[in-house]
Scaffold this active site. Structure first.
Site, PDB file in Angstrom:
ATOM      1  N   ARG A  63       0.725  -1.618  -0.157  1.00 21.19           N
ATOM      2  CA  ARG A  63      -0.259  -0.051   0.136  1.00 21.19           C
ATOM      3  C   ARG A  63       0.699   1.475   0.402  1.00 21.19           C
ATOM      4  NH1 ARG A  63      -4.021  -1.673   3.618  1.00 21.19           N
ATOM      5  NH2 ARG A  63      -2.824  -0.519   4.982  1.00 21.19           N
ATOM      6  N   TYR A 117     -14.566  21.933 -11.300  1.00 23.81           N
ATOM      7  CA  TYR A 117     -14.785  20.920 -11.878  1.00 23.81           C
ATOM      8  C   TYR A 117     -16.350  20.802 -11.265  1.00 23.81           C
ATOM      9  CZ  TYR A 117     -14.028  15.477 -13.706  1.00 23.81           C
ATOM     10  OH  TYR A 117     -13.477  14.768 -13.996  1.00 23.81           O
ATOM     11  N   ASP A 189      -6.859  22.812  -8.726  1.00 23.51           N
ATOM     12  CA  ASP A 189      -7.184  21.641  -9.596  1.00 23.51           C
ATOM     13  C   ASP A 189      -5.821  22.331 -10.969  1.00 23.51           C
ATOM     14  OD1 ASP A 189      -7.383  20.702 -12.059  1.00 23.51           O
ATOM     15  OD2 ASP A 189      -9.405  19.677 -11.360  1.00 23.51           O
ATOM     16  N   LYS A 214      -5.472  13.049 -18.024  1.00 20.77           N
ATOM     17  CA  LYS A 214      -5.581  13.587 -18.977  1.00 20.77           C
ATOM     18  C   LYS A 214      -4.293  14.022 -19.638  1.00 20.77           C
ATOM     19  CE  LYS A 214      -9.116  14.253 -17.124  1.00 20.77           C
ATOM     20  NZ  LYS A 214     -10.773  15.472 -16.847  1.00 20.77           N
TER      21      LYS A 214
HETATM   22  C1  LIG Z   1     -11.104  14.982 -15.760  1.00 24.14           C
HETATM   23  C2  LIG Z   1     -10.264  15.711 -14.409  1.00 24.14           C
HETATM   24  C3  LIG Z   1     -10.246  15.806 -12.771  1.00 24.14           C
HETATM   25  C4  LIG Z   1     -10.950  14.458 -12.728  1.00 24.14           C
HETATM   26  O1  LIG Z   1     -10.096  12.925 -13.230  1.00 24.14           O
HETATM   27  P1  LIG Z   1     -10.345  11.859 -13.554  1.00 24.14           P
HETATM   28  O2  LIG Z   1      -8.850  11.371 -13.424  1.00 24.14           O
HETATM   29  O3  LIG Z   1     -11.089  11.937 -14.312  1.00 24.14           O
HETATM   30  O4  LIG Z   1     -11.183  11.387 -12.023  1.00 24.14           O
HETATM   31  C5  LIG Z   1     -10.459  16.768 -11.832  1.00 24.14           C
HETATM   32  N1  LIG Z   1     -10.201  17.458 -12.931  1.00 24.14           N
HETATM   33  C6  LIG Z   1     -10.609  18.537 -13.800  1.00 24.14           C
HETATM   34  C7  LIG Z   1     -10.156  20.210 -14.508  1.00 24.14           C
HETATM   35  C8  LIG Z   1     -10.950  17.202 -15.097  1.00 24.14           C
HETATM   36  O5  LIG Z   1     -10.676  17.877 -16.230  1.00 24.14           O
END
Ligand SMILES: *Cc1c(COP(=O)(O)O)cnc(C)c1O
Length: 403
Positions: A63, A117, A189, A214
């Site tokens: 873990r 988001y 973020d 992403k």
């Molecule tokens: C896609 C996204 C997330 C979440 O990511 P996941 O891996 O899909 O959970 C968070 N913030 C932004 C700006 C995103 O585009």
């Protein structure tokens, strides 16, 4: 080669050298996949000694990861000026929720940017509220309203740039400074720009979060998230993640690390193609607005130019006076753009969204926008040829206007 050596190099080099300090580093280029739950000890004394250590990069139990995950964390930390470490989570949203849970406690108030988001908003309104954390949304473009939103229980501020779908660029250094003066921890973020385009900790944020799903993964085949911070907050994040039992698989970590190596060239190419497409779109009569801070002449462009060192392939546009059926004709006629969630992969995507009043604190639709301009499309630009993408969009618009 060690992580420390990385600091004298520029970001493009650190993408290549990061995470290669482990024992394997002289034998293979990228760290192999270490699948492990049980780690073995030399002796009972060794077992006891390790138990109390809880240090990074130490075998203990699965873990806490193994060399593949450690290598990815190390590479991401090396990319983020001011970071002491990086915690990995099984998705981007898990990173956001995990970071918020690590810094907040019952009775605290969390300020959330109104253009965050949508799942981030849901986490604030659901899970966090259930645990006794209150939230308030604020307009990140209105600094006075932001200051006024603080109370003596405000513990944290959740920021995002550019705004989700609507793509506004707020002044992160100013907002982070206000948060710090008020004694609150700031979380950003930073999925859109990544550490390459916006060094968040250097710009004043305390914790920077990236959906690795992403751009970093970059190939639409893996989900992961990360949160990086300086020493104080990194310790909190790490403890929180350990108590939540968060761990990512070494196979996934190897995929993300492989993606990271080419992220710089992908982002450069995708940004350039996206800008060309944005310019092509804004010149059309059937497009009312293009939402991209990379586009010169937009109100957000100046701040983006000041604070960012790069962009990416994600932006939106609003159709001029068309209806939903017309928009669907456009999207359905596209050959090269897939219809789907997510973004930042090597392939282009198109996603419909409506300009409807979903914000509580910000003007949306924006002031001065025509009421009839309601149907929007978000594009994620991949690595295809620019001319082919423009031809594909032109065919989509033709299908829309023939209908
Ligand atoms: C896609 C996204 C997330 C979440 O990511 P996941 O891996 O899909 O959970 C968070 N913030 C932004 C700006 C995103 O585009």
């Amino acid at each position: 080669m060690s992580a420390a050596d990385d600091s004298k190099h520029r970001a493009a080099t650190r993408l290549v050298t990061g995470g290669r300090s482990g024992d394997f580093a002289n034998s293979v280029v990228n760290p192999p996949v270490w699948r492990a739950s049980t780690h073995l000890y030399d002796s009972c004394a060794d077992l006891r000694a390790r138990k109390s250590e809880n240090a990074d990069g130490q075998f203990f139990y699965g873990r806490r990861g193994a060399p593949t995950q450690w290598a990815l964390s190390e590479a991401l930390t090396a990319l983020e000026p001011g970071a002491a470490g990086t915690v990995l989570y099984p998705s981007g949203l898990a990173a956001i929720a995990g970071a918020l849970l690590a810094v907040l406690r019952k009775g605290d108030v969390l300020l959330v940017a109104d253009n965050a988001y949508d799942p981030t908003r849901s986490t604030a309104m659901g899970l966090l509220q259930n645990f006794g954390v209150e939230h308030r949304f604020f307009d990140p473009l209105d600094h006075e309203a932001f200051e006024a939103a603080f109370c003596d229980r405000t513990r944290a501020v959740m920021l995002e740039v550019p705004g989700s779908l609507t793509m506004e660029v707020c002044d992160i250094p100013a907002l982070a400074r206000i948060a710090r003066e008020k004694g609150a921890v700031s979380l950003l973020d930073n999925t859109w720009a990544t550490a390459l385009g916006f060094p968040a900790l250097e710009r004043g944020c305390d914790i920077t979060i990236t959906a690795l799903t992403k751009h970093v993964g970059g190939h639409s085949d893996v989900m992961m998230g990360a949160a990086s911070a300086g020493d104080r907050w990194y310790r909190r994040l790490r403890l929180g993640a350990q108590q939540l039992g968060q761990v990512v698989s070494p196979d996934d970590a190897a995929l993300v690390l492989r993606g990271l190596r080419t992220m710089g060239v992908r982002l450069e190419r995708q940004s350039a193609t996206a800008l060309a497409l944005a310019e092509w779109l804004i010149a059309r009569d059937d497009v009312a607005h293009v939402l991209s801070p990379m586009l010169p002449g937009t109100p957000d462009h100046a701040i983006w130019k000041r604070d960012f060192t790069g962009g990416c392939g994600l932006f939106s546009f609003v159709l001029a006076g068309r209806d939903d059926a017309a928009r669907c004709r456009l999207i359905d006629a596209l050959d090269l753009f897939g219809i789907g969630y997510s973004w930042g992969g090597f392939e282009s995507l198109a996603l419909p969204f409506d300009v409807e009043p979903v914000r509580s604190e910000m003007a949306w639709p924006k002031e001065g926008w025509g009421l009839e301009d309601r149907y929007a499309i978000r594009l994620s630009i991949g690595l295809e040829d620019k001319g082919d993408l423009i031809a594909d969009l032109a065919a989509g618009f033709a299908a829309m206007n023939e209908g």
